[in-house]
Write an enzyme that holds these catalytic residues in place. Structure first.
Site, short mmCIF file in Angstrom:
data_model
loop_
_atom_site.label_atom_id
_atom_site.label_comp_id
_atom_site.label_asym_id
_atom_site.label_seq_id
_atom_site.Cartn_x
_atom_site.Cartn_y
_atom_site.Cartn_z
N HIS A 89 -2.24 -3.97 5.13
CA HIS A 89 -2.15 -3.40 6.36
C HIS A 89 -3.63 -3.13 7.06
O HIS A 89 -4.46 -2.65 6.22
CB HIS A 89 -1.25 -2.30 6.60
CG HIS A 89 -1.85 -1.00 5.78
ND1 HIS A 89 -2.33 0.05 6.50
CD2 HIS A 89 -2.05 -0.68 4.69
CE1 HIS A 89 -2.67 1.00 5.76
NE2 HIS A 89 -2.41 0.85 4.50
N ASP A 122 0.43 3.82 1.63
CA ASP A 122 0.30 4.51 2.95
C ASP A 122 1.68 4.59 3.60
O ASP A 122 2.55 3.83 3.40
CB ASP A 122 -0.28 3.53 4.00
CG ASP A 122 -0.78 3.97 5.36
OD1 ASP A 122 0.23 4.40 5.99
OD2 ASP A 122 -2.05 4.07 5.56
N ARG A 138 2.99 4.98 6.31
CA ARG A 138 3.23 4.32 7.74
C ARG A 138 3.80 2.71 7.66
O ARG A 138 4.22 2.10 8.35
CB ARG A 138 1.91 4.02 8.59
CG ARG A 138 1.60 5.43 9.05
CD ARG A 138 0.16 5.45 9.62
NE ARG A 138 -0.98 4.93 8.49
CZ ARG A 138 -2.17 5.02 8.97
NH1 ARG A 138 -2.57 4.99 10.14
NH2 ARG A 138 -3.00 4.25 8.10
N CYS A 157 -6.26 0.14 6.72
CA CYS A 157 -6.06 0.71 5.40
C CYS A 157 -7.13 1.67 4.97
O CYS A 157 -8.22 1.20 5.01
CB CYS A 157 -5.88 -0.56 4.64
SG CYS A 157 -5.52 0.06 2.95
N CYS A 195 0.89 -1.33 0.03
CA CYS A 195 -0.16 0.10 -0.04
C CYS A 195 0.85 1.27 0.13
O CYS A 195 2.15 1.24 0.70
CB CYS A 195 -1.01 -0.06 1.15
SG CYS A 195 -2.11 1.36 1.28
#
Ligand code: CO
Length: 212
Positions: free
Chosen positions: A98, A44, A46, A101, A42
């Site tokens: 994750h 993302d 993080r 998400c 992803c």
């Protein structure tokens, strides 16, 4: 601008640190790459691919998009996959999603977010495939967590459905494709244990005959 300038300063400091432990560090990397792993994760912020698995530069070929999707008309993903499998000869492809998400959360809602809704549609389709199981989970958090896991598993199979992966499997039973879920609350990765390296687990209609 302060944060922006800091990024460039950080880069200089990093270069100095790497050279101080190995003066040849960059000249060795400049010689070429032979990463054993393709990461599909992803976007993302993080979930930084290399960092969470302690992989140094040169070890992981990376493709990231919203909600770690494998969309079979995505020329970007297909190009990365073809290069990773047929040129770099990676042994492992890891789809890593994750918990928490935002893409999956958006797919669970009925809200509009703009252009991205057309990308999110692919995630909504995963819900439709698993509607019975997901509808039966009353707790919203648990439902979202399971939806995230099922989405990862579907992307593992979406990779397996590509001609790129099946031709490679038919030749060498490689690469292994794995589904992982990363927990942003504690940093731990959970292997969903859906590893595949042959096409006989796919519905017959998706199985390609070997090329002559
Ligand atoms: Co995400």
């Amino acid at each position: 601008m302060e944060l922006y300038n800091k990024l460039l300063q950080n880069n200089k400091a990093w270069v100095e640190k790497m050279i101080s432990s190995d003066p040849e560090y960059f000249s060795k990397l400049a010689g070429g790459q032979k990463p054993p792993v393709l990461w599909i994760g992803c976007a993302d912020s993080r979930v930084p691919a290399n960092e969470i698995i302690g992989a140094p530069p040169g070890e992981v070929f990376v493709h990231r998009n919203i909600a770690n999707m494998v969309v079979n008309t995505d020329m970007n993903m297909l190009s990365v996959l073809d290069y990773a499998v047929n040129v770099l000869d990676v042994q492992h492809v890891i789809v890593c999603g994750h918990y928490g998400c935002g893409g999956v959360r958006a797919a669970m809602s009925n809200q509009q977010f703009g252009l991205i809704d057309n990308w999110i549609r692919h995630i909504k389709d995963v819900y439709r495939f698993h509607q019975k199981e997901l509808d039966a989970i009353p707790d919203k958090g648990k439902k979202e967590a399971r939806f995230i896991e099922l989405n990862i598993i579907e992307q593992v199979y979406n990779l397996g459905k590509t001609s790129i992966i099946q031709n490679s499997w038919n030749k060498s039973k490689s690469p292994f494709i794995h589904g992982w879920v990363y927990d942003i609350r504690n940093g731990l990765i959970n292997d969903l244990e859906v590893t595949v390296n042959e096409n006989n687990g796919l519905l017959k209609i998706y199985q390609f005959d070997a090329l002559n």
